[in-house]
Design an enzyme around this catalytic site. Structure first.
Site, short mmCIF file in Angstrom:
data_model
loop_
_atom_site.label_atom_id
_atom_site.label_comp_id
_atom_site.label_asym_id
_atom_site.label_seq_id
_atom_site.Cartn_x
_atom_site.Cartn_y
_atom_site.Cartn_z
N GLY A 4 93.92 9.15 -65.17
CA GLY A 4 95.15 9.71 -64.60
C GLY A 4 96.29 9.79 -65.59
CB CYS A 5 99.50 8.16 -65.66
SG CYS A 5 99.29 6.38 -65.50
N GLY A 6 97.30 7.29 -68.03
CA GLY A 6 97.18 6.64 -69.32
C GLY A 6 97.99 5.38 -69.46
CG LEU A 7 101.79 5.05 -68.47
CD1 LEU A 7 103.08 5.20 -67.67
CD2 LEU A 7 102.09 4.68 -69.90
#
Length: 217
Positions: A112-115
């Site tokens: 998804g976001c990489g975080l």
């Protein structure tokens, strides 16, 4: 290792008369990719198993684990347990900054976001370095040409129609689409592109990054 794309059976509704028709379609794969630096486990990311050497370099640069691609002396991609993949990265003089107190991922990073997996907000919101190069100017025609070039270069998405793509376009008579990388995750596609450019010695200030995606149908 798991391929980037896999054919699977499907049922297609061909109308009231024909009803359901059996067929086949191609879907993108996703694998757990574990990054190891100088023998030390650092993070596991979910990604499409393609261009993993580029992914290793781009991830290392994006996470500030190395200062440049030249700090990486070796990359080994190996099958892991199940369908997982181990990527072993060796850096010059053990230069990789994998201090757990700075930016160590302890959870799997999904596509998804990489975080996901970072330990604190300071790691998620690190200061961004400015690109100190002359800014390229773009005409509407050049932008349209770049987008058309990106769409035509998405080889995996042409088959599966469910992947993100990140491309780099350089302006000028000798310019054009320099590189394209694809992944089921947007941030993974961008990391792969950054790694590809770094390995080619292409500076990001000399062009523009573009992103494309086409939904499954």
């Amino acid at each position: 290792m798991k391929p980037a794309l896999t054919p699977v059976p499907r049922l297609h509704h061909a109308g009231a008369v024909a009803g359901l028709v059996a067929g086949q379609r191609t879907v993108p794969e996703e694998a757990a990719v574990a990054f190891h630096y100088n023998g030390r486990s650092h993070a596991v990311m979910m990604a499409t198993p393609a261009d993993l050497e580029d992914f290793a370099v781009g991830f290392s640069l994006a996470e500030s684990l190395v200062a440049s691609a030249q700090d990486i002396t070796d990359i080994q991609v190996r099958p892991a347990v199940g369908d997982g993949i181990d990527v072993h990265i060796t850096t010059r003089g053990g230069a990789a900054d994998t201090d757990p107190g700075k930016h160590h991922h302890r959870l799997t990073g999904p596509s998804g976001c990489g975080l996901c997996g970072v330990q604190c907000t300071q790691n998620a919101l690190r200061p961004v370095q400015w690109v100190r190069r002359p800014v390229a100017r773009w005409t509407a025609e050049t932008v349209a040409m770049a987008m058309q070039g990106l769409q035509g270069a998405q080889q995996l998405n042409r088959q599966a129609r469910a992947l993100h793509a990140a491309g780099f376009w350089a302006p000028g008579p000798q310019g054009g689409l320099v590189a394209v990388r694809e992944d089921i995750g947007r941030h993974c596609a961008l990391d792969k592109l950054a790694g590809a450019l770094a390995r080619q010695g292409v500076h990001g200030g000399g062009g523009a990054r573009q992103r494309g995606w086409e939904p499954a149908c």
